[in-house]
Design an enzyme around this catalytic site. Structure first.
Site, PDB file in Angstrom:
ATOM      1  N   SER A 121      -1.101   8.523   1.413  1.00 17.48           N
ATOM      2  CA  SER A 121      -0.990   7.123   1.918  1.00 17.48           C
ATOM      3  C   SER A 121       0.126   7.189   2.874  1.00 17.48           C
ATOM      4  O   SER A 121       0.055   7.815   4.018  1.00 17.48           O
ATOM      5  CB  SER A 121      -0.738   6.128   0.760  1.00 17.48           C
ATOM      6  OG  SER A 121      -0.551   4.943   1.222  1.00 17.48           O
ATOM      7  N   THR A 122       1.172   6.476   3.033  1.00 12.12           N
ATOM      8  CA  THR A 122       1.995   6.332   3.811  1.00 12.12           C
ATOM      9  C   THR A 122       2.467   7.501   4.196  1.00 12.12           C
ATOM     10  O   THR A 122       3.023   8.319   3.697  1.00 12.12           O
ATOM     11  CB  THR A 122       3.350   5.292   3.442  1.00 12.12           C
ATOM     12  OG1 THR A 122       2.609   4.186   2.987  1.00 12.12           O
ATOM     13  CG2 THR A 122       4.152   4.946   4.591  1.00 12.12           C
ATOM     14  N   HIS A 129      -5.146   6.478   2.513  1.00  8.62           N
ATOM     15  CA  HIS A 129      -5.260   5.140   2.456  1.00  8.62           C
ATOM     16  C   HIS A 129      -5.504   4.643   3.874  1.00  8.62           C
ATOM     17  O   HIS A 129      -4.410   4.728   4.749  1.00  8.62           O
ATOM     18  CB  HIS A 129      -4.300   4.388   1.801  1.00  8.62           C
ATOM     19  CG  HIS A 129      -4.020   4.647   0.415  1.00  8.62           C
ATOM     20  ND1 HIS A 129      -3.192   4.402  -0.367  1.00  8.62           N
ATOM     21  CD2 HIS A 129      -5.081   4.879  -0.556  1.00  8.62           C
ATOM     22  CE1 HIS A 129      -3.352   4.632  -1.652  1.00  8.62           C
ATOM     23  NE2 HIS A 129      -4.539   5.045  -1.696  1.00  8.62           N
ATOM     24  N   MET A 151       3.132   5.233  -0.774  1.00 12.54           N
ATOM     25  CA  MET A 151       3.900   4.507  -1.605  1.00 12.54           C
ATOM     26  C   MET A 151       2.839   4.074  -2.668  1.00 12.54           C
ATOM     27  O   MET A 151       1.559   4.127  -2.648  1.00 12.54           O
ATOM     28  CB  MET A 151       4.220   3.153  -0.881  1.00 12.54           C
ATOM     29  CG  MET A 151       3.137   2.340  -0.082  1.00 12.54           C
ATOM     30  SD  MET A 151       3.778   1.017   0.852  1.00 12.54           S
ATOM     31  CE  MET A 151       2.351   0.297   1.284  1.00 12.54           C
TER      32      MET A 151
END
Length: 261
Positions: free
Chosen positions: A74-75, A100, A193
Site C-alpha cells: 500500500s503506502t 492499493h 498502512m
C-alpha cells in the site's frame, strides 16, 4: 505525474473528486485526514536511496515447477514494488500483485513497470492465463484472485464489496492463492498502512507456503507488515534491498533439492 511523484518519494496521493467538488471533498475528508496522519509518521526516503541489485540465482539456475508469487502493498508500495521487480530475472514464476491504488492508475502503473524490467507486466484481466515471466497487477477498484480454468491457473477479477477496507484487497488475493496454491506459494507483504493482507498471509503460511515481510527500517509505513508479523503470518522479515533475492531463493528451494544443490 502522480506515479512519477511516488517514484521520487511522495508518500501517497489523493485523486481529485469527480462531479460536485464540495460533496466530493466531504466524501474524501476521512481519507485525507488518515493519509496526512500516516504521512506525518512515514519513514520518507527517495527511490535512489533504495539499493537494488540483480538477483543471483542458485547453482541449479532453475525455479521450482509450479511456484506462484503473490505480493501485497500500500503506502510506499509503488517504490517498493519497482525496487523488487527490477531486480528479478525474466525466468521468474508468475507474480500476482495487489497494490492499493484507485481505478485509472493501475494501468499506467503496469505500463511504467513493463518498460523498466525484464518481466512482462500487465494490468490483470478476467480469465487471463497466468504464465512464468509475467506479472499481473490488480486493477484499481476491483479484486484480483487466483482461479483455475481446466488445467491452467488464471486471473479472476471481481467487483465485490471492499475487504479489509480496500478494493483491491491484499487479503482477497492472498486467500485465493492459499486456497489453490498451498505450499507452492511464495508471498511477501510490503510497506503500507493498515492490516490488509495479514489474515491472508497467515492462511498462506498455514497452507504450507513461504511468507516474507518487509522490515520496519526499510518500510515507508510499517503498518501492514507489522500487522502480519504480529499475527504470526510472517516466517521471516527482510529489508527491501534483500527482498527480491529472498523471493527468488524461496522459488528455487524445491528445484535445488531436486538437483542435489
Amino acid at each position: 505525474l502522480t506515479l512519477q511523484a511516488l517514484e521520487l518519494g511522495a508518500v501517497d496521493f489523493i485523486p481529485k473528486p469527480s462531479g460536485d467538488q464540495r460533496d466530493g471533498m466531504l466524501e474524501k475528508a476521512a481519507e485525507i485526514v488518515e493519509k496526512v496522519k500516516h504521512a506525518a509518521r512515514a519513514n520518507v526516503k527517495r527511490l535512489d536511496k533504495i539499493p537494488t541489485r540483480k538477483v543471483q540465482l542458485g547453482s541449479s539456475g532453475y525455479f521450482s515447477s509450479g511456484k506462484i508469487v503473490a505480493i501485497g502493498s500500500s503506502t510506499g508500495g509503488v517504490e517498493a514494488i519497482q525496487a523488487v521487480m527490477t531486480s528479478l530475472p525474466a525466468t521468474m514464476p508468475p507474480i500476482l500483485i495487489t497494490q492499493h491504488m484507485p481505478e485509472s492508475f493501475t494501468g499506467a502503473f503496469a505500463d511504467r513497470l513493463d518498460k523498466k524490467m525484464e518481466l512482462k507486466v500487465f494490468e490483470a484481466t478476467d480469465g487471463q492465463r497466468i504464465l512464468p515471466g509475467q506479472v499481473y497487477i490488480a486493477p484499481g477498484g476491483r479484486h484480483l484472485q487466483l482461479d483455475r480454468s481446466g488445467a491452467h491457473f488464471v486471473c479472476r477479477i471481481s467487483d465485490g464489496d471492499k475487504v479489509s477496507v480496500h478494493k483491491p484487497s491484499v487479503d482477497v488475493l492472498f486467500e485465493s492463492v492459499a486456497r489453490l496454491g498451498g505450499k507452492s506459494v511464495v508471498a511477501a507483504i510490503l510497506t503500507g498502512m493498515g492490516r490488509d493482507g495479514a489474515q491472508g498471509l497467515l492462511e498462506i503460511r498455514e497452507a504450507g507456503g513461504i511468507t516474507l515481510g518487509q522490515d520496519e527500517e526499510s518500510s515507508v509505513v510499517y503498518g501492514m507488515p507489522k500487522a502480519a508479523f504480529e499475527a504470526g503470518a510472517v516466517m521471516k522479515q527482510h529489508s527491501l534491498s534483500h527482498m527480491a533475492q529472498e523471493i527468488a531463493r524461496a522459488c528455487q528451494e524445491d528445484a535445488k533439492r531436486a538437483v542435489g544443490a
